[in-house]
Design a protein around this motif. Structure first.
Motif, PDB file in Angstrom:
ATOM      1  N   GLN A   1      -0.401   2.137   1.388  1.00  0.00           N
ATOM      2  CA  GLN A   1       0.802   3.243   1.103  1.00  0.00           C
ATOM      3  C   GLN A   1       1.324   2.625   0.129  1.00  0.00           C
ATOM      4  O   GLN A   1       1.680   3.382  -0.814  1.00  0.00           O
ATOM      5  CB  GLN A   1       1.707   3.353   2.526  1.00  0.00           C
ATOM      6  CG  GLN A   1       1.063   4.432   3.358  1.00  0.00           C
ATOM      7  CD  GLN A   1       0.958   5.718   2.859  1.00  0.00           C
ATOM      8  OE1 GLN A   1       1.631   6.322   2.063  1.00  0.00           O
ATOM      9  NE2 GLN A   1      -0.341   6.367   3.225  1.00  0.00           N
TER      10      GLN A   1
ATOM     11  N   TRP B   1       0.410   0.753  -2.135  1.00  0.00           N
ATOM     12  CA  TRP B   1      -0.665   0.865  -3.492  1.00  0.00           C
ATOM     13  C   TRP B   1      -0.715   2.158  -3.952  1.00  0.00           C
ATOM     14  O   TRP B   1      -0.448   2.620  -5.116  1.00  0.00           O
ATOM     15  CB  TRP B   1      -1.852   0.415  -3.137  1.00  0.00           C
ATOM     16  CG  TRP B   1      -3.161   0.569  -4.390  1.00  0.00           C
ATOM     17  CD1 TRP B   1      -4.299   1.138  -4.254  1.00  0.00           C
ATOM     18  CD2 TRP B   1      -3.127  -0.361  -5.434  1.00  0.00           C
ATOM     19  NE1 TRP B   1      -4.735   1.097  -5.524  1.00  0.00           N
ATOM     20  CE2 TRP B   1      -4.051   0.020  -6.172  1.00  0.00           C
ATOM     21  CE3 TRP B   1      -2.133  -1.274  -5.986  1.00  0.00           C
ATOM     22  CZ2 TRP B   1      -4.195  -0.504  -7.143  1.00  0.00           C
ATOM     23  CZ3 TRP B   1      -2.361  -1.809  -6.977  1.00  0.00           C
ATOM     24  CH2 TRP B   1      -3.593  -1.524  -7.997  1.00  0.00           C
ATOM     25  N   LEU B   2      -0.563   3.130  -2.863  1.00  0.00           N
ATOM     26  CA  LEU B   2      -0.829   4.810  -3.444  1.00  0.00           C
ATOM     27  C   LEU B   2       0.549   4.872  -4.164  1.00  0.00           C
ATOM     28  O   LEU B   2       0.621   5.612  -5.088  1.00  0.00           O
ATOM     29  CB  LEU B   2      -0.483   5.624  -1.848  1.00  0.00           C
ATOM     30  CG  LEU B   2      -0.462   6.970  -2.321  1.00  0.00           C
ATOM     31  CD1 LEU B   2      -1.945   7.468  -2.818  1.00  0.00           C
ATOM     32  CD2 LEU B   2      -0.218   7.782  -1.131  1.00  0.00           C
ATOM     33  N   LYS B   3       1.817   4.252  -3.602  1.00  0.00           N
ATOM     34  CA  LYS B   3       2.975   4.443  -4.192  1.00  0.00           C
ATOM     35  C   LYS B   3       2.939   3.852  -5.757  1.00  0.00           C
ATOM     36  O   LYS B   3       3.601   4.621  -6.830  1.00  0.00           O
ATOM     37  CB  LYS B   3       4.233   3.929  -3.633  1.00  0.00           C
ATOM     38  CG  LYS B   3       5.311   4.547  -3.556  1.00  0.00           C
ATOM     39  CD  LYS B   3       6.261   4.055  -2.612  1.00  0.00           C
ATOM     40  CE  LYS B   3       7.062   5.161  -1.851  1.00  0.00           C
ATOM     41  NZ  LYS B   3       7.986   4.399  -0.677  1.00  0.00           N
TER      42      LYS B   3
ATOM     43  N   THR C   1       0.444   3.296  -7.831  1.00  0.00           N
ATOM     44  CA  THR C   1      -0.606   3.977  -8.705  1.00  0.00           C
ATOM     45  C   THR C   1      -0.472   5.497  -8.797  1.00  0.00           C
ATOM     46  O   THR C   1      -0.884   6.048  -9.843  1.00  0.00           O
ATOM     47  CB  THR C   1      -2.055   3.887  -8.046  1.00  0.00           C
ATOM     48  OG1 THR C   1      -2.024   4.187  -6.734  1.00  0.00           O
ATOM     49  CG2 THR C   1      -2.545   2.402  -8.264  1.00  0.00           C
TER      50      THR C   1
END
Lengths: 377, 296
Positions: free
Chosen positions: A369, A371-373, A375
């Protein structure tokens, strides 16, 4: 009485056809998935579909690890023709394996942190230690890894650190720590890259704040993600490969990378330097494992034993610029290679590096989560 | 009984023929489509109802969680970025492709047309990955473009790893499709209408807008849609040229399946959404295109 049956010879009307095929489909879905037990996605079983000849073997590995010379030498000694196929991330390798591709390979080179997952999913075989020679030559700390104690599943092939490569001409004051990226971000604007890897990049941010590379506290992982977001406008990219050409050409000034990639670049461009950040970083090991579905287990053992022979390991390490974990092979290397701080870092540098630990699924989700934020925004 | 039997015997061939003919003709392609398109799509559809599934997990569909997550701000931002890239690429392809197709189809000498067309399609014969890498070496800070600019004394451009690079790469990749379809449409242009318009006193601009454009409108719609759909699904160009802020829906789907953050459920939900969006736009095109065609 003759029962009145519908005339079978009439073709189905479109609607009937549609209804019947819908029924067929829902039947399929029911039997497949909606029943209470469900089916298992990517369930890998040894169905014995692929039977390779005893004199042939497939190897699934990283780009740098096997070359034609090694394959030829192996064929001369064992009579087995080995063929390689390449992957560029552990996750892609795992996904390919679970999609059934693993059935062709007899040797795979995963990284150590993914071993527990492969083991728990029964994708790899426990190794028969009696069939392996030269295990005592391995670096002692690599024999006692928490991810694979006693090398039960994998035999180390190469190891290294994660750090920063920088151009000392563009950056005469040395880069020494992760925080320098934030400190000099205006000067480094769009001239620096980080790896395209959630664990490594979030780990680095965690280290820069004084926490562990394998931090399990969700709030701290989130904080690391927020810290990375402040650096993002100054980044040229998240990339695991593309930075190499660009830093040699001078398009980039600082890049996060693996020591195995940095070594050859430093020889190409002497202005480049590699450092393991002061506040600490990660160290990694890539291993040889035998998948459960290996068609040629005998050949796989022969391969591992061949690669571990000190003279073969030393020649491979020199030719491919990989760091060998084989003490007997290190002794055969030229003195300047043995003391190269990039490839064979002294203990005081290794001591500030952590091995990447296997994360349970809920913690892994927190990293995903964060990392998603970083990238996606 | 005997009569019924003979009746059956008589009827079987007709029944068989009626079924055999389409069966034989459609079977090979049908099996191909069912096994490699319909079934996988159904599996994706089923997986989209399983939250957080990864390979090795049990598939137990349990609700719309994945679809609800699409409406989180971050995912919407990613989808919005994809749409922006796709619309931008379509507009640039149209602006660049229409003059070329017009020249090829209407002005260029007939005997050169095929050769020119071939020259335009030629880049499609190389790998799209290779073409994206070529753009990296052109656009990077010390690359071909900036060397050229420096040699004529112009300031350097910083395009790589940003949105302009993605738009350049995608426009370059998809321009041949735009030109090919527009050419096919413009080639059939009824020139007598253009002459008639000129006769009746229309300026060239008026002729173009009121006579040429309406005739090629179905072609315009088809080529724009093809470019739009391909741009929406492109993950190579954003990945290689886009830099840190270029996450698109296609890249996110790739990451959810094969990347470092696997979640096949979410990936499947996003795939389903993309499939629905593309299907809807094709349905619109068929309806819109047909009506236009009958109007003309």
């Amino acid at each position: 009485m003759i029962p009145v049956l519908p005339d079978r010879s009439l073709p189905l009307s479109r609607r009937q056809l549609l209804r019947r095929s819908m029924l067929g489909l829902s039947g399929l879905m029911l039997s497949g998935g909606l029943s209470s037990c469900g089916w298992r996605l990517g369930n890998v079983q040894n169905r014995g579909i692929i039977q390779s000849a005893a004199n042939e073997m497939f190897i699934y590995t990283w780009a740098q690890y096997v070359d034609q010379e090694l394959l030829k030498a192996f064929q001369t000694t064992s009579g087995i023709r080995a063929v390689t196929e390449l992957f560029d991330s552990n996750e892609a390798m795992l996904a390919a394996l679970q999609a059934g591709k693993g059935a062709t390979f007899s040797i795979i080179y995963p990284s150590e942190y993914i071993i527990p997952e492969m083991r728990d999913k029964k994708l790899i075989l426990p190794l028969d230690q009696s069939r392996l020679a030269g295990l005592t030559n391995l670096l002692p700390h690599l024999r006692q890894s928490p991810n694979d104690p006693g090398n039960r599943y994998g035999i180390p092939f190469s190891w290294g650190t994660t750090g920063l490569v920088y151009n000392s001409e563009k950056f005469p004051e040395a880069i020494t720590d992760w925080d320098d990226l934030w400190k000099y971000k205006e000067r480094l604007k769009r001239r620096m890259t980080l790896l395209n890897d959630p664990r490594e990049v979030l780990g680095a941010a965690l280290k820069s704040m004084g926490y562990s590379y394998n931090e399990k506290n969700p709030d701290l992982v989130k904080k690391a993600g927020e810290k990375l977001l402040t650096l993002k406008p100054y980044l040229a990219n998240f990339t695991t490969d593309a930075w190499r050409d660009q830093i040699v050409a001078g398009d980039l000034w600082v890049a996060m990378g693996y020591s195995s990639d940095a070594g050859p670049l430093l020889q190409q461009n002497p202005k480049l330097k590699y450092i393991v950040p002061q506040s600490g970083s990660s160290r990694w090991v890539d291993l040889m494992v035998i998948p459960t579905t290996a068609p040629n287990v005998e050949g796989a053992y022969q391969w591992i034993n061949f690669v571990m022979q000190p003279d073969v390991a030393a020649a491979t390490a020199k030719r491919l610029a990989v760091t060998t974990p084989n003490l007997a092979a290190i002794e055969l290397l030229p003195a300047d290679v043995q003391h190269d701080p990039v490839a064979y870092p002294p203990p005081e540098i290794l001591d500030r590096c952590e091995a990447m630990a296997f994360l349970d699924r809920s913690t892994a989700e927190v990293y995903d989560q964060a990392w998603l934020k970083v990238t996606s925004s | 009984m005997p009569s019924a039997k003979s009746k059956d015997k008589d009827r079987t061939p007709a029944w068989l023929v009626r079924w055999l003919e389409p069966l034989v003709l459609l079977f090979p392609a049908g099996v191909w489509l069912v096994l490699l398109l319909v079934l996988p799509t159904l599996i994706i559809f089923e997986l989209s109802f399983v939250p957080g599934i990864r390979p090795g997990d049990l598939v137990i569909p349990s609700g719309l969680g994945n679809y609800l997550r699409i409406f989180e701000p971050l995912t919407l931002l990613v989808i919005g970025r994809s749409l922006l890239f796709a619309i931008g690429t379509t507009v640039f392809c149209l602006l660049l492709g229409f003059p070329v197709a017009y020249w090829l189809g209407v002005i260029a000498p007939k005997r050169w047309q095929n050769l020119l067309l071939l020259a335009f399609v030629l880049p499609l014969w190389t790998s799209s990955l290779l073409r994206s890498y070529a753009w990296i070496s052109i656009l990077r800070p010390t690359g071909v473009l900036n060397s050229l600019l420096a040699s004529v004394g112009l300031p350097s451009l910083d395009l790589l790893n940003q949105m302009p690079a993605v738009l350049i790469g995608m426009t370059y990749s998809l321009l041949p499709y735009m030109v090919l379809i527009l050419y096919a449409s413009l080639e059939k242009l009824d020139r007598r209408l253009l002459e008639a318009a000129a006769d009746l006193g229309a300026t060239p601009a008026q002729t173009f807008w009121w006579v040429t454009v309406p005739q090629v409108l179905p072609g315009l719609a088809a080529s724009s849609l093809l470019v739009f759909i391909n741009a929406l699904g492109d993950f190579v160009n954003p990945e290689l040229l886009g830099g840190p802020s270029s996450m698109t829906a296609a890249r996110l789907i790739y990451n959810k399946f094969l990347g470092a953050t696997p979640d096949w459920g979410m990936g499947s939900a996003m795939s389903t959404m993309l499939i629905v969006m593309v299907t809807l736009s094709i349905a619109l095109l068929i309806k819109y295109g047909d009506r236009r065609a009958t109007d003309l």
